[in-house]
Write an enzyme that holds these catalytic residues in place. Structure first.
Site, PDB file in Angstrom:
ATOM      1  CE  LYS A  22      -1.831   1.513   4.083  1.00  0.00           C
ATOM      2  NZ  LYS A  22      -1.546   2.911   4.451  1.00  0.00           N
ATOM      3  CG  ASN A  23       2.095   2.781   3.562  1.00  0.00           C
ATOM      4  OD1 ASN A  23       0.944   3.086   3.228  1.00  0.00           O
ATOM      5  ND2 ASN A  23       2.440   2.579   4.811  1.00  0.00           N
ATOM      6  CB  CYS A 116      -4.612  11.210  12.048  1.00  0.00           C
ATOM      7  SG  CYS A 116      -4.163   9.517  11.774  1.00  0.00           S
ATOM      8  NE  ARG A 121      -0.011  10.053  10.234  1.00  0.00           N
ATOM      9  CZ  ARG A 121      -0.447   9.087   9.444  1.00  0.00           C
ATOM     10  NH1 ARG A 121      -1.619   8.553   9.644  1.00  0.00           N
ATOM     11  NH2 ARG A 121       0.287   8.659   8.451  1.00  0.00           N
ATOM     12  CG  ASP A 304       2.878   1.347   9.613  1.00  0.00           C
ATOM     13  OD1 ASP A 304       2.395   2.180  10.394  1.00  0.00           O
ATOM     14  OD2 ASP A 304       3.177   1.624   8.425  1.00  0.00           O
ATOM     15  NE  ARG A 396      -7.569   4.182   5.395  1.00  0.00           N
ATOM     16  CZ  ARG A 396      -6.856   5.049   6.098  1.00  0.00           C
ATOM     17  NH1 ARG A 396      -7.208   5.326   7.324  1.00  0.00           N
ATOM     18  NH2 ARG A 396      -5.810   5.631   5.568  1.00  0.00           N
TER      19      ARG A 396
HETATM   20  N1  EPU Z   1       5.826  14.655  11.058  1.00  0.00           N
HETATM   21  C1  EPU Z   1       5.906  15.997  11.342  1.00  0.00           C
HETATM   22  N2  EPU Z   1       5.830  16.880  10.301  1.00  0.00           N
HETATM   23  C2  EPU Z   1       5.696  16.497   9.013  1.00  0.00           C
HETATM   24  C3  EPU Z   1       5.633  15.128   8.722  1.00  0.00           C
HETATM   25  C4  EPU Z   1       5.702  14.220   9.774  1.00  0.00           C
HETATM   26  O1  EPU Z   1       6.030  16.377  12.501  1.00  0.00           O
HETATM   27  O2  EPU Z   1       5.634  17.374   8.123  1.00  0.00           O
HETATM   28  C5  EPU Z   1       5.901  13.663  12.147  1.00  0.00           C
HETATM   29  C6  EPU Z   1       4.613  12.840  12.284  1.00  0.00           C
HETATM   30  O3  EPU Z   1       3.632  13.506  13.026  1.00  0.00           O
HETATM   31  C7  EPU Z   1       5.135  11.588  12.964  1.00  0.00           C
HETATM   32  C8  EPU Z   1       6.550  11.433  12.369  1.00  0.00           C
HETATM   33  O4  EPU Z   1       6.866  12.705  11.813  1.00  0.00           O
HETATM   34  O5  EPU Z   1       5.234  11.791  14.344  1.00  0.00           O
HETATM   35  C9  EPU Z   1       6.675  10.396  11.278  1.00  0.00           C
HETATM   36  O6  EPU Z   1       5.622  10.534  10.348  1.00  0.00           O
HETATM   37  P1  EPU Z   1       5.773  10.249   8.796  1.00  0.00           P
HETATM   38  O7  EPU Z   1       5.654  11.533   8.061  1.00  0.00           O
HETATM   39  O8  EPU Z   1       6.962   9.405   8.542  1.00  0.00           O
HETATM   40  O9  EPU Z   1       4.459   9.405   8.530  1.00  0.00           O
HETATM   41  P2  EPU Z   1       3.631   9.411   7.185  1.00  0.00           P
HETATM   42  O10 EPU Z   1       4.556   9.640   6.063  1.00  0.00           O
HETATM   43  O11 EPU Z   1       2.451  10.282   7.330  1.00  0.00           O
HETATM   44  C10 EPU Z   1       3.934   6.884   6.628  1.00  0.00           C
HETATM   45  C11 EPU Z   1       3.034   5.713   6.403  1.00  0.00           C
HETATM   46  C12 EPU Z   1       2.404   5.308   7.727  1.00  0.00           C
HETATM   47  C13 EPU Z   1       3.529   4.951   8.691  1.00  0.00           C
HETATM   48  C14 EPU Z   1       4.499   6.123   8.830  1.00  0.00           C
HETATM   49  C15 EPU Z   1       5.707   5.821   9.693  1.00  0.00           C
HETATM   50  C16 EPU Z   1       2.315   6.051   4.135  1.00  0.00           C
HETATM   51  C17 EPU Z   1       1.216   6.378   3.187  1.00  0.00           C
HETATM   52  N3  EPU Z   1       2.006   6.082   5.426  1.00  0.00           N
HETATM   53  O12 EPU Z   1       3.116   7.922   7.145  1.00  0.00           O
HETATM   54  O13 EPU Z   1       1.606   4.173   7.479  1.00  0.00           O
HETATM   55  O14 EPU Z   1       3.010   4.638   9.951  1.00  0.00           O
HETATM   56  O15 EPU Z   1       4.969   6.528   7.531  1.00  0.00           O
HETATM   57  O16 EPU Z   1       6.398   4.723   9.193  1.00  0.00           O
HETATM   58  O17 EPU Z   1       3.413   5.750   3.717  1.00  0.00           O
HETATM   59  C18 EPU Z   1      -0.127   2.644   7.881  1.00  0.00           C
HETATM   60  O18 EPU Z   1       0.136   2.094   6.797  1.00  0.00           O
HETATM   61  O19 EPU Z   1      -0.894   2.102   8.725  1.00  0.00           O
HETATM   62  C19 EPU Z   1       0.462   3.936   8.205  1.00  0.00           C
HETATM   63  C20 EPU Z   1      -0.031   4.752   9.135  1.00  0.00           C
END
Ligand code: EPU
Length: 415
Positions: A22-23, A116, A121, A304, A396
């Site tokens: 998915k990701n 969320c 996030r 995850d 999802r």
């Molecule tokens: N964060 C910030 N600012 C930003 C972006 C992130 O503070 O601009 C913080 C977030 O709040 C969090 C940390 O950084 O505390 C890491 O978040 P990240 O941005 O890495 O998460 P994401 O990119 O939104 C992806 C996956 C998630 C997975 C996380 C961590 C996708 C579509 N989603 O989310 O997947 O948990 O990385 O590995 O790639 C899932 O599949 O169930 C899922 C939630």
């Protein structure tokens, strides 16, 4: 409303095949916005999140056809580079359209996703990166509105490792003028998969999979013909399904190399893990040993998989500590696991899990995608019947999960 009913206590045995990730599929689909022409993407999982993204792209004017595990996309006739709130709010990953849209069309209007279940996030780092590349970004009426003539290469340092932030800016940088350096970049296999897809489109990217990614912008890209990598979180979930039921399962079409941290930890619990060529064979052990974990960005233990690992630890012969460092509110499964007899106390960002001899089936409620998976795993191991409601979260991110588990001998059905 649909729910899943499990009669627990069956050992899982046999073989299961893993779907595309998915990701990785989500960012690779949005990468198709970077150029005209027909993109073909294979091994796309059949999931609600993929359908949601397809709706967002269609709404912009992209021609998109989702067939059996494949996507064909053409954004030549894209009319409005905009992602509306009513679609974005159901899936945060929608923000992945931002980088490609600004890079190719010089403008984007993308709704901020809002709160969320697992944490705040924010997307401040995505915005910071685009601003460093010369975009003017405003927040207007709940939307991120970004404009740029042509993005310019920049040196971007992430204070926090962010997966979709790295992906968004890597995509944006492919069409920028000059070189972009992403420092403290995410190293997840899905980031690397996206980089491979972009390189196939003609992008110049070095260092994906390390924490410094260098992208040299090009004038134009060409359509891709790309196959998405296997889903490591689905794989990990089946690893735990075998371990928690004391079963013996061979997982096919997976990549054990992407799951080192998890496989090491699960083998420390006493399960036997044998990685093969595109397979992993897992043999569970009746005596589950307690093992501490701390979630970290890749190659650390994946957040995850935290909830699923906790279900296993709920049945360990001792106490384990599970420390969640990525998201501030990713313990919503704890209250539900407690309803099944688990002994878990939350102390700040750690959960102290005192293993119990047995879990007992109960009606429980899923609160997010991976929490739902942890409840399924607990239900598979529990005595009696577990009914999991709000299972739309599962759809999802897990393709045909009850069919795959039934084929392994689980007594599970959707009602
Ligand atoms: N964060 C910030 N600012 C930003 C972006 C992130 O503070 O601009 C913080 C977030 O709040 C969090 C940390 O950084 O505390 C890491 O978040 P990240 O941005 O890495 O998460 P994401 O990119 O939104 C992806 C996956 C998630 C997975 C996380 C961590 C996708 C579509 N989603 O989310 O997947 O948990 O990385 O590995 O790639 C899932 O599949 O169930 C899922 C939630």
């Amino acid at each position: 409303m649909k729910s899943i009913i499990i009669n627990g206590g069956k050992k899982l045995e046999g073989e299961v095949t893993i779907s595309g990730a998915k990701n990785a599929a989500l960012p690779i689909i949005t990468a198709s916005l970077l150029c005209e022409g027909e993109h073909r993407i294979a091994n796309v999982p059949s999931l609600v999140d993929v359908k949601t993204l397809a709706r967002i792209l269609r709404n912009m004017g992209v021609d998109i056809e989702l067939t059996d595990h494949a996507a064909v996309l053409d954004s030549s006739r894209l009319a409005s580079p905009e992602a509306p709130y009513d679609l974005v709010r159901t899936m945060r990953a929608s923000v992945l359209v931002l980088g490609p849209l600004v890079a190719r069309f010089g403008k984007a209007r993308v709704s901020l996703p809002g709160g969320c279940a697992i944490g705040a996030r924010p997307v401040n780092l995505h915005i910071m990166g685009l601003q460093k590349m010369g975009a003017v970004v405003d927040i207007e009426h709940g939307y991120v509105v970004a404009r740029a003539k042509r993005l310019k290469g920049a040196h971007i340092y992430f204070d926090i490792v962010t997966v979709t932030g790295t992906e968004n800016l890597m995509m944006a940088a492919t069409l920028a003028e000059g070189e972009t350096i992403l420092e403290n970049a995410a190293r997840e296999p899905e980031v690397v998969d996206l980089a491979h897809a972009l390189v196939q489109m003609g992008a110049k990217i070095e260092g994906a999979g390390t924490d410094v990614i260098r992208i040299t912008g090009v004038e134009t890209l060409k359509p891709m013909n790309y196959r998405v990598l296997p889903d490591r979180i689905e794989t990990g979930t089946f690893v735990i399904a075998a371990a928690i039921t004391g079963g013996a399962v061979t997982i096919r079409d997976c990549n054990a190399g992407h799951l080192d941290a998890l496989l090491t930890k699960v083998s420390e619990t006493g399960a036997e893990i044998r990685p093969g060529n595109g397979t992993i064979t897992v043999r569970g052990n009746r005596d589950i040993r307690p093992v501490d974990v701390k979630t970290l960005p890749y190659p650390g233990f994946p957040t995850d998989m935290q909830a699923q690992f906790m279900s296993l630890m709920a049945l360990a012969g001792g106490t384990s500590v599970i420390n969640e460092t990525i998201f501030e509110n990713r313990f919503t499964h704890v209250a539900e696991l407690r309803r099944m007899g688990a002994n878990i106390v939350i102390e700040g960002r750690s959960a102290v899990v005192k293993g119990v001899a047995k879990l007992s089936g109960a009606p429980v409620m899923a609160t997010d995608l991976r929490a739902s998976a942890s409840l399924i795993l607990a239900g598979l191991a529990a005595e009696g019947q577990t009914e999991i409601s709000r299972i739309y979260h599962l759809d999802r991110g897990y393709e045909s999960i009850e069919e795959k588990l039934s084929a392994l001998g689980a007594d599970i059905k959707r009602v």
